[in-house]
Enzyme design. Structure first.
Site, mmCIF file in Angstrom:
data_model
loop_
_atom_site.group_PDB
_atom_site.id
_atom_site.type_symbol
_atom_site.label_atom_id
_atom_site.label_comp_id
_atom_site.label_asym_id
_atom_site.label_seq_id
_atom_site.Cartn_x
_atom_site.Cartn_y
_atom_site.Cartn_z
ATOM 1 N N SER A 143 -103.981 -3.108 45.854
ATOM 2 C CA SER A 143 -104.055 -2.775 44.370
ATOM 3 C C SER A 143 -104.273 -4.094 43.464
ATOM 4 O O SER A 143 -104.134 -5.475 43.812
ATOM 5 C CB SER A 143 -102.864 -2.174 43.820
ATOM 6 O OG SER A 143 -102.808 -2.156 42.456
ATOM 7 N N TYR A 157 -93.530 -1.660 44.357
ATOM 8 C CA TYR A 157 -95.042 -1.393 44.403
ATOM 9 C C TYR A 157 -95.860 -2.586 44.529
ATOM 10 O O TYR A 157 -96.586 -2.954 45.520
ATOM 11 C CB TYR A 157 -95.209 -0.443 43.400
ATOM 12 C CG TYR A 157 -96.651 0.292 43.548
ATOM 13 C CD1 TYR A 157 -97.137 0.930 44.286
ATOM 14 C CD2 TYR A 157 -98.124 -0.645 42.668
ATOM 15 C CE1 TYR A 157 -98.471 1.638 44.336
ATOM 16 C CE2 TYR A 157 -99.158 -0.139 42.823
ATOM 17 C CZ TYR A 157 -99.396 1.048 43.912
ATOM 18 O OH TYR A 157 -100.652 1.303 43.791
HETATM 19 P P1 NAD Z 1 -102.488 10.212 45.336
HETATM 20 O O1 NAD Z 1 -100.938 10.118 44.940
HETATM 21 O O2 NAD Z 1 -103.423 10.833 44.875
HETATM 22 O O3 NAD Z 1 -102.859 9.989 46.775
HETATM 23 C C1 NAD Z 1 -101.903 9.361 47.600
HETATM 24 C C2 NAD Z 1 -101.722 10.239 48.941
HETATM 25 O O4 NAD Z 1 -101.111 9.603 50.018
HETATM 26 C C3 NAD Z 1 -101.160 11.558 48.673
HETATM 27 O O5 NAD Z 1 -102.043 12.638 49.479
HETATM 28 C C4 NAD Z 1 -99.891 11.692 49.430
HETATM 29 O O6 NAD Z 1 -99.505 12.942 49.797
HETATM 30 C C5 NAD Z 1 -100.035 10.797 50.533
HETATM 31 N N1 NAD Z 1 -98.763 10.147 51.032
HETATM 32 C C6 NAD Z 1 -97.669 9.556 50.259
HETATM 33 N N2 NAD Z 1 -96.823 9.394 51.178
HETATM 34 C C7 NAD Z 1 -97.365 9.326 52.370
HETATM 35 C C8 NAD Z 1 -96.831 9.055 53.966
HETATM 36 N N3 NAD Z 1 -95.652 8.711 54.024
HETATM 37 N N4 NAD Z 1 -97.750 9.422 54.933
HETATM 38 C C9 NAD Z 1 -99.008 9.991 54.697
HETATM 39 N N5 NAD Z 1 -99.286 10.189 53.368
HETATM 40 C C10 NAD Z 1 -98.723 9.975 52.330
HETATM 41 O O7 NAD Z 1 -103.055 8.568 44.937
HETATM 42 P P2 NAD Z 1 -104.249 7.593 44.713
HETATM 43 O O8 NAD Z 1 -104.082 7.256 43.741
HETATM 44 O O9 NAD Z 1 -105.391 8.238 45.325
HETATM 45 O O10 NAD Z 1 -103.713 6.532 45.751
HETATM 46 C C11 NAD Z 1 -104.294 6.011 46.976
HETATM 47 C C12 NAD Z 1 -103.962 4.619 47.220
HETATM 48 O O11 NAD Z 1 -104.276 3.789 46.278
HETATM 49 C C13 NAD Z 1 -102.527 4.203 47.223
HETATM 50 O O12 NAD Z 1 -102.380 3.558 48.237
HETATM 51 C C14 NAD Z 1 -102.236 3.564 45.912
HETATM 52 O O13 NAD Z 1 -101.123 2.746 45.844
HETATM 53 C C15 NAD Z 1 -103.598 2.677 45.633
HETATM 54 N N6 NAD Z 1 -103.830 2.838 44.222
HETATM 55 C C16 NAD Z 1 -103.830 3.422 43.344
HETATM 56 C C17 NAD Z 1 -104.180 3.086 41.949
HETATM 57 C C18 NAD Z 1 -104.141 4.036 40.871
HETATM 58 O O14 NAD Z 1 -104.137 3.480 39.835
HETATM 59 N N7 NAD Z 1 -104.173 5.321 41.134
HETATM 60 C C19 NAD Z 1 -104.367 1.721 41.701
HETATM 61 C C20 NAD Z 1 -104.398 0.897 42.607
HETATM 62 C C21 NAD Z 1 -104.157 1.220 44.154
#
Ligand code: NAD
Length: 257
Positions: A143, A157
């Site tokens: 991130s 986080y």
């Molecule tokens: P999201 O919540 O839509 O998707 C995350 C997915 O991970 C979900 O489907 C959830 O069920 C799954 N998950 C959670 N715990 C789990 C586990 N223990 N085992 C397997 N699956 C699990 O969020 P997103 O925005 O698509 O996030 C995806 C990645 O991007 C994450 O690593 C998040 O930290 C990162 N990220 C997101 C943002 C943002 O602003 N949304 C910014 C930077 C990084």
């Protein structure tokens, strides 16, 4: 067909970035295994790919559990005969994750177990499979918060994503001469469930938007296109990078009005 004949394992594929990436990778010719703890959502992603003429399976896998990660890799090789691309994307942002004083130890442990250990386990069990396939590409989702500090804290986080960057860099070097590339994808703030469930008022949204030069949140699909590049052979000289896709947030001092 930038991923023709490749097999990709995508964690956290039930929604957000993981889902969009699974759909895009499949369109580009890859065979897909989606994992998640959300069985309904993960199966729906696989079903959507299969309905569009692609080939995908879902398997329940909690990335914080070694046996689940090992099983997901074995399942992929059993179904498709090999593994070429691993997208260690699953992650959480806990609602009680705050500053160092107020964040409970349990919240810290859970966040580290999923966000940091989950990536380690994906690599631990995935790398031998990539070697059996003659090499491949690993993309670990970090991130922008691993690079910038924020006055709106989520220390567990942030620390977990810093760990992902450091782990990714080291693995990239270790495996650089084995035809295995390892890169971190660093998304900026996105309009996905993970962030929007916290930014539930206009004021909270504006507190962030003022720092984003483009003046908007990113879309999951925009991360999928970046992951596609890193997964494909077009990125054959790209390894160990912190691949920022962030609307310019990490380059900004003052943003346009
Ligand atoms: P999201 O919540 O839509 O998707 C995350 C997915 O991970 C979900 O489907 C959830 O069920 C799954 N998950 C959670 N715990 C789990 C586990 N223990 N085992 C397997 N699956 C699990 O969020 P997103 O925005 O698509 O996030 C995806 C990645 O991007 C994450 O690593 C998040 O930290 C990162 N990220 C997101 C943002 C943002 O602003 N949304 C910014 C930077 C990084």
């Amino acid at each position: 067909m930038r991923l023709k004949d490749k097999v990709a394992l995508i964690t956290g594929g039930s929604g957000g970035i993981g889902r969009e990436t699974a759909l895009l990778f499949a369109k580009e010719g890859a065979k897909i295994v989606v994992t998640d703890v959300n069985d309904e959502g993960g199966q729906a992603t696989a079903d959507e790919i299969n309905a569009a003429g692609g080939e995908a399976f879902f398997i329940h896998s909690d990335v914080s559990k070694a046996s689940d990660c090992e099983a997901a890799v074995a399942f992929t090789e059993e179904k498709f005969g090999k593994l070429n691309v691993i997208f260690n994307n699953a992650g959480i942002m806990h609602s009680d994750d705050d500053n160092a004083v107020t964040t409970e130890e349990a919240v810290w442990d859970l966040t580290m177990n999923i966000n940091a250990k989950g990536v380690f386990l994906g690599c631990k069990y995935g790398i031998p499979a990539l070697k059996r396939a003659g090499g491949g590409s690993i993309i670990n989702t970090a991130s922008f918060v691993a690079i910038l500090g924020a006055a709106t804290p989520q220390v567990a986080y942030t620390a977990s994503k810093g760990a992902v960057l450091a782990l990714t860099r080291e693995l990239a070097i270790i495996h650089a001469r084995e035809n295995i590339r390892v890169n971190a994808l660093c998304p900026g703030p996105l309009r996905t469930e993970l962030l929007m469930k916290f930014l539930d008022t206009e004021e909270k949204k504006q507190r962030r938007l003022v720092h984003i030069p483009m003046g908007r949140f990113g879309e999951a699909k925009e991360m999928a296109y970046a992951a596609l590049f890193l997964a494909s052979d077009e990125a054959s000289f790209v390894t160990g990078t912190d691949f920022l896709v962030d609307g310019g947030i990490t380059s900004a001092y003052v943003t346009p009005v």
